[in-house]
Scaffold this motif. Structure first.
Motif, PDB file in Angstrom:
ATOM      1  N   SER A  17     -41.982  84.749  84.104  1.00 58.48           N
ATOM      2  CA  SER A  17     -42.635  85.830  84.012  1.00 58.48           C
ATOM      3  C   SER A  17     -42.337  87.198  84.232  1.00 58.48           C
ATOM      4  O   SER A  17     -41.138  87.134  84.793  1.00 58.48           O
ATOM      5  N   GLU A  65     -51.309  86.755  72.684  1.00 57.23           N
ATOM      6  CA  GLU A  65     -50.912  87.175  74.175  1.00 57.23           C
ATOM      7  C   GLU A  65     -52.268  86.756  74.851  1.00 57.23           C
ATOM      8  O   GLU A  65     -52.062  86.852  76.191  1.00 57.23           O
ATOM      9  N   ARG A  68     -52.064  84.855  78.485  1.00 54.93           N
ATOM     10  CA  ARG A  68     -50.873  85.057  78.978  1.00 54.93           C
ATOM     11  C   ARG A  68     -50.550  86.207  79.731  1.00 54.93           C
ATOM     12  O   ARG A  68     -49.676  86.349  80.572  1.00 54.93           O
ATOM     13  N   PHE A  69     -50.947  87.367  78.851  1.00 53.30           N
ATOM     14  CA  PHE A  69     -50.502  88.769  79.294  1.00 53.30           C
ATOM     15  C   PHE A  69     -51.918  89.506  79.841  1.00 53.30           C
ATOM     16  O   PHE A  69     -52.881  89.136  79.507  1.00 53.30           O
ATOM     17  N   MET A  84     -46.666  89.485  82.207  1.00 54.79           N
ATOM     18  CA  MET A  84     -46.553  88.566  81.096  1.00 54.79           C
ATOM     19  C   MET A  84     -46.110  87.105  81.853  1.00 54.79           C
ATOM     20  O   MET A  84     -45.151  87.215  82.692  1.00 54.79           O
ATOM     21  N   LEU A  87     -43.946  83.129  79.456  1.00 56.63           N
ATOM     22  CA  LEU A  87     -42.936  83.695  78.230  1.00 56.63           C
ATOM     23  C   LEU A  87     -42.540  82.616  77.382  1.00 56.63           C
ATOM     24  O   LEU A  87     -42.033  81.405  77.840  1.00 56.63           O
ATOM     25  N   ASP A  91     -41.618  85.868  72.398  1.00 53.90           N
ATOM     26  CA  ASP A  91     -41.953  87.363  72.928  1.00 53.90           C
ATOM     27  C   ASP A  91     -40.954  87.972  73.052  1.00 53.90           C
ATOM     28  O   ASP A  91     -40.837  89.053  73.489  1.00 53.90           O
ATOM     29  N   TYR A  95     -40.455  96.117  74.164  1.00 55.40           N
ATOM     30  CA  TYR A  95     -41.617  96.635  74.491  1.00 55.40           C
ATOM     31  C   TYR A  95     -41.923  98.196  74.588  1.00 55.40           C
ATOM     32  O   TYR A  95     -41.134  98.556  75.484  1.00 55.40           O
TER      33      TYR A  95
END
Length: 124
Positions: A17, A65, A68-69, A84, A87, A91, A95
């Motif tokens: 994460s 996503e 997960r996000f 996040m 992962l 990914d 960003y």
């Protein structure tokens, strides 16, 4: 002038994460939709997630996503955070935090400002 500064990127193993943060200035934060985009090496920039200024519950995610996000915003601190989890190597990307007054929150061309990006690397 809109200024956005991302932080929190780094190297993480698959399944791990990370939390990305974005500090905003030069705008009335509470009336901007805040979002995250990413650009992987050799690929086009893509939409990740956005949090509307209209309501804390108005959040949007790309299909890959979702689940997960998690995006969240703090209007008192002018910050937006991207949590996040789970992962994956895919990914891996730079960003970018972005801000817009447009309804087209997933269209990079409609952003009013963006940061320089923070690199996330997920190792397998």
């Amino acid at each position: 002038q809109v200024q956005l500064v991302e932080s929190g990127g780094g190297l993480v193993q698959a399944g791990g994460s990370l939390r990305l943060s974005c500090a905003a200035s030069g705008l009335t934060f509470s009336i901007y939709t805040m979002g995250w985009f990413r650009q992987a090496p050799g690929k086009e920039r893509e939409f990740v997630t956005a949090a509307s200024w209209r309501s804390r519950d108005n959040t949007y995610y790309s299909d890959s996503e979702k689940g997960r996000f998690t995006i969240s915003r703090d209007n008192a601190k002018n910050t937006v955070t991207l949590e996040m989890n789970s992962l994956k190597p895919e990914d891996t990307a730079v960003y970018y935090c972005a801000a817009t007054r447009s309804l087209y929150y997933s269209d990079w061309g409609r952003m009013d400002g963006w940061g320089k990006g923070t690199l996330v690397t997920v190792s397998s």
